[in-house]
Design a protein around this motif. Structure first.
Motif, mmCIF file in Angstrom:
data_model
loop_
_atom_site.group_PDB
_atom_site.id
_atom_site.type_symbol
_atom_site.label_atom_id
_atom_site.label_comp_id
_atom_site.label_asym_id
_atom_site.label_seq_id
_atom_site.Cartn_x
_atom_site.Cartn_y
_atom_site.Cartn_z
ATOM 1 N N GLY A 124 -50.787 33.359 20.966
ATOM 2 C CA GLY A 124 -50.522 34.745 20.626
ATOM 3 C C GLY A 124 -51.739 35.620 20.860
ATOM 4 N N GLY A 125 -51.564 36.931 20.686
ATOM 5 C CA GLY A 125 -52.630 37.882 20.954
ATOM 6 C C GLY A 125 -53.720 37.852 19.900
ATOM 7 N N GLY A 126 -54.855 38.402 20.248
ATOM 8 C CA GLY A 126 -55.997 38.448 19.337
ATOM 9 C C GLY A 126 -57.235 37.882 19.994
ATOM 10 N N ILE A 127 -58.395 38.338 19.555
ATOM 11 C CA ILE A 127 -59.641 37.910 20.166
ATOM 12 C C ILE A 127 -59.940 36.450 19.859
ATOM 13 C CG2 ILE A 127 -61.118 38.601 18.239
ATOM 14 C CD1 ILE A 127 -61.887 39.152 21.967
ATOM 15 N N GLU B 194 -62.516 46.707 22.700
ATOM 16 C CA GLU B 194 -62.926 45.630 23.614
ATOM 17 C C GLU B 194 -62.730 46.113 25.035
ATOM 18 O OE1 GLU B 194 -63.114 42.181 26.018
ATOM 19 O OE2 GLU B 194 -61.304 43.390 25.770
ATOM 20 N N TRP B 195 -63.637 45.759 25.936
ATOM 21 C CA TRP B 195 -63.644 46.355 27.269
ATOM 22 C C TRP B 195 -62.360 46.083 28.036
ATOM 23 C CZ3 TRP B 195 -69.237 44.216 28.079
ATOM 24 C CH2 TRP B 195 -70.131 45.039 27.377
ATOM 25 N N GLY B 196 -61.849 44.865 27.985
ATOM 26 C CA GLY B 196 -60.613 44.561 28.690
ATOM 27 C C GLY B 196 -59.433 45.333 28.133
ATOM 28 N N ALA B 197 -59.368 45.445 26.807
ATOM 29 C CA ALA B 197 -58.302 46.224 26.182
ATOM 30 C C ALA B 197 -58.413 47.699 26.558
ATOM 31 C CB ALA B 197 -58.356 46.057 24.664
ATOM 32 N N MET B 198 -59.646 48.205 26.669
ATOM 33 C CA MET B 198 -59.839 49.600 27.088
ATOM 34 C C MET B 198 -59.368 49.804 28.523
ATOM 35 S SD MET B 198 -63.589 50.391 25.419
ATOM 36 C CE MET B 198 -63.620 52.049 26.111
ATOM 37 N N LEU B 199 -59.617 48.828 29.378
ATOM 38 C CA LEU B 199 -59.128 48.926 30.760
ATOM 39 C C LEU B 199 -57.609 48.941 30.790
ATOM 40 C CD1 LEU B 199 -61.592 46.463 32.519
ATOM 41 C CD2 LEU B 199 -61.489 48.927 32.843
ATOM 42 N N ASN B 200 -56.987 48.157 29.926
ATOM 43 C CA ASN B 200 -55.529 48.122 29.864
ATOM 44 C C ASN B 200 -54.972 49.472 29.418
ATOM 45 O OD1 ASN B 200 -52.877 47.133 29.822
ATOM 46 N ND2 ASN B 200 -53.068 46.471 27.711
ATOM 47 N N GLU B 201 -55.628 50.077 28.417
ATOM 48 C CA GLU B 201 -55.159 51.366 27.915
ATOM 49 C C GLU B 201 -55.355 52.482 28.945
ATOM 50 O OE1 GLU B 201 -57.208 52.112 24.295
ATOM 51 O OE2 GLU B 201 -56.312 50.414 23.224
ATOM 52 N N SER B 202 -56.367 52.346 29.796
ATOM 53 C CA SER B 202 -56.706 53.431 30.731
ATOM 54 C C SER B 202 -55.855 53.433 31.996
ATOM 55 C CB SER B 202 -58.179 53.328 31.126
ATOM 56 O OG SER B 202 -58.417 52.161 31.901
ATOM 57 N N ARG B 203 -55.141 52.353 32.277
ATOM 58 C CA ARG B 203 -54.432 52.266 33.561
ATOM 59 C C ARG B 203 -53.315 53.297 33.687
ATOM 60 N NH1 ARG B 203 -49.804 48.835 32.955
ATOM 61 N NH2 ARG B 203 -49.687 47.978 30.851
ATOM 62 N N ASN B 204 -52.788 53.770 32.568
ATOM 63 C CA ASN B 204 -51.732 54.783 32.630
ATOM 64 C C ASN B 204 -52.284 56.191 32.844
ATOM 65 O OD1 ASN B 204 -49.637 52.905 32.160
ATOM 66 N ND2 ASN B 204 -50.002 52.991 29.947
ATOM 67 N N PHE B 205 -53.616 56.332 32.786
ATOM 68 C CA PHE B 205 -54.233 57.660 32.921
ATOM 69 C C PHE B 205 -55.255 57.664 34.057
ATOM 70 C CE2 PHE B 205 -53.115 56.888 28.496
ATOM 71 C CZ PHE B 205 -52.323 57.983 28.190
ATOM 72 N N LEU B 206 -55.018 56.820 35.073
ATOM 73 C CA LEU B 206 -56.012 56.649 36.127
ATOM 74 C C LEU B 206 -56.262 57.950 36.882
ATOM 75 C CD1 LEU B 206 -57.863 54.755 37.624
ATOM 76 C CD2 LEU B 206 -55.950 54.094 39.097
ATOM 77 N N LEU C 155 -53.292 39.621 26.090
ATOM 78 C CA LEU C 155 -53.377 38.335 25.411
ATOM 79 C C LEU C 155 -54.705 38.156 24.692
ATOM 80 C CD1 LEU C 155 -51.794 36.060 28.167
ATOM 81 C CD2 LEU C 155 -50.726 36.847 26.052
ATOM 82 N N GLY C 156 -55.524 39.191 24.651
ATOM 83 C CA GLY C 156 -56.810 39.114 23.980
ATOM 84 C C GLY C 156 -56.867 40.080 22.817
ATOM 85 N N ALA C 157 -57.940 40.864 22.781
ATOM 86 C CA ALA C 157 -58.097 41.840 21.705
ATOM 87 C C ALA C 157 -56.960 42.851 21.726
ATOM 88 C CB ALA C 157 -59.443 42.557 21.850
ATOM 89 N N VAL C 158 -56.510 43.215 20.551
ATOM 90 C CA VAL C 158 -55.384 44.148 20.440
ATOM 91 C C VAL C 158 -55.898 45.494 19.943
ATOM 92 C CG1 VAL C 158 -53.686 42.340 20.053
ATOM 93 C CG2 VAL C 158 -54.906 43.294 18.101
ATOM 94 N N PRO C 159 -55.228 46.597 20.350
ATOM 95 C CA PRO C 159 -55.635 47.930 19.891
ATOM 96 C C PRO C 159 -55.599 47.990 18.365
ATOM 97 C CG PRO C 159 -54.064 48.080 21.682
ATOM 98 C CD PRO C 159 -54.094 46.645 21.272
#
Length: 269
Positions: free
Chosen positions: A127-130, A219-231, A211-215
């Protein structure tokens, strides 16, 4: 610049990054969780040097705060995987029984899969989480240390000084800790230093895939995930954490190269 001075410089830069990340909220007022919807998706300016995200959170605060999550987790993962794999490798090389043979076959089975694919499979089950992400990477990483420790220590048991140590009454534990481990520690430390950058990328990758840190964890990867909709609308949301990952991995790779050169120089002398 000498190798040791370069090592201290790079280690100091990494330490300063972690210290600043841990102390930023208390001493510099950088709160990665503070929201202000009135300034959502604001471009970089004098108030927000790296802009804001869709909730008005300061991107600089989140990038700085994310260092403690990503880097400290990567260091912990590397330490656990290296320690566990090394102990198993030294155990197998010293016993060489059916149990050791079974452990070697299990390690070979793990090594048959690419580490990132194996980490994805384990993280999806946990499951998700760091913490689940860290455990997944640990499970995917220990075989390389186990195999390295085994191969580096296996041939040492035929050396005359090892046989002399046995004759002097050394137990297996004391022989491994006092005679074997000091010989094999160099390649293991170099491998661990090189592995830290890989772990940072894998942690960020798992977080990017959800599958890692959740909002709202910064966390840098989570921030990249959140930013993809606002590229197109807010590209600074992507550039800031991507630059942080790139710079940090580069620092660790330079540190690993320096550690390798130090051990090589020590071996030659």
């Amino acid at each position: 610049m000498t190798l040791h001075k370069r090592f201290y410089l790079l280690a100091g830069l990494i330490g300063a990054e972690l210290l600043f990340s841990l102390c930023a909220a208390a001493f510099f007022g950088l709160d990665p969780y503070s929201q202000n919807l009135g300034t959502a998706l604001s471009p970089p300016d004098a108030t927000h040097l790296l802009g804001t995200d869709r909730y008005g959170r300061d991107v600089l605060s989140r990038v700085v705060g994310g260092a403690s999550y990503t880097v400290i987790t990567a260091l912990a993962v590397t330490l656990v995987a290296a320690s566990f794999g090394t102990m198993l490798g030294l155990f197998c090389s010293s016993t060489r029984g059916k149990t050791a043979s079974l452990i070697l076959r299990i390690a070979d089975a793990f090594l048959a899969f690419p580490s990132m694919i194996l980490a994805l499979a384990v993280a999806s089950v946990l499951g998700g989480g760091i913490i689940p992400a860290a455990l997944a990477i640990c499970l995917a990483s220990w075989p390389k240390y186990m195999r390295l420790a085994y191969s580096e220590s296996f041939h040492l048991y035929g050396e005359s000084y090892i046989e002399a140590a046995y004759m002097d009454g050394f137990t297996t534990v004391s022989l491994v800790t006092r005679q074997i481990l000091p010989v094999v520690i160099g390649p293991l430390v170099v491998t661990a230093a090189l592995h830290i950058g890989t772990v940072i990328i894998e942690l960020s990758g798992l977080s990017f895939l959800g599958l890692g840190a959740v909002p709202p964890t910064p966390e840098w990867g989570a921030m990249l995930n959140e930013s993809r909709n606002f590229l197109q609308q807010a590209p600074w949301l992507l550039f800031a954490p991507a630059a942080a990952v790139t710079a940090t991995v580069a620092l660790f790779q330079l540190l690993a190269d320096t550690v390798r050169d130090i051990f090589d120089t020590s071996g030659e002398s």
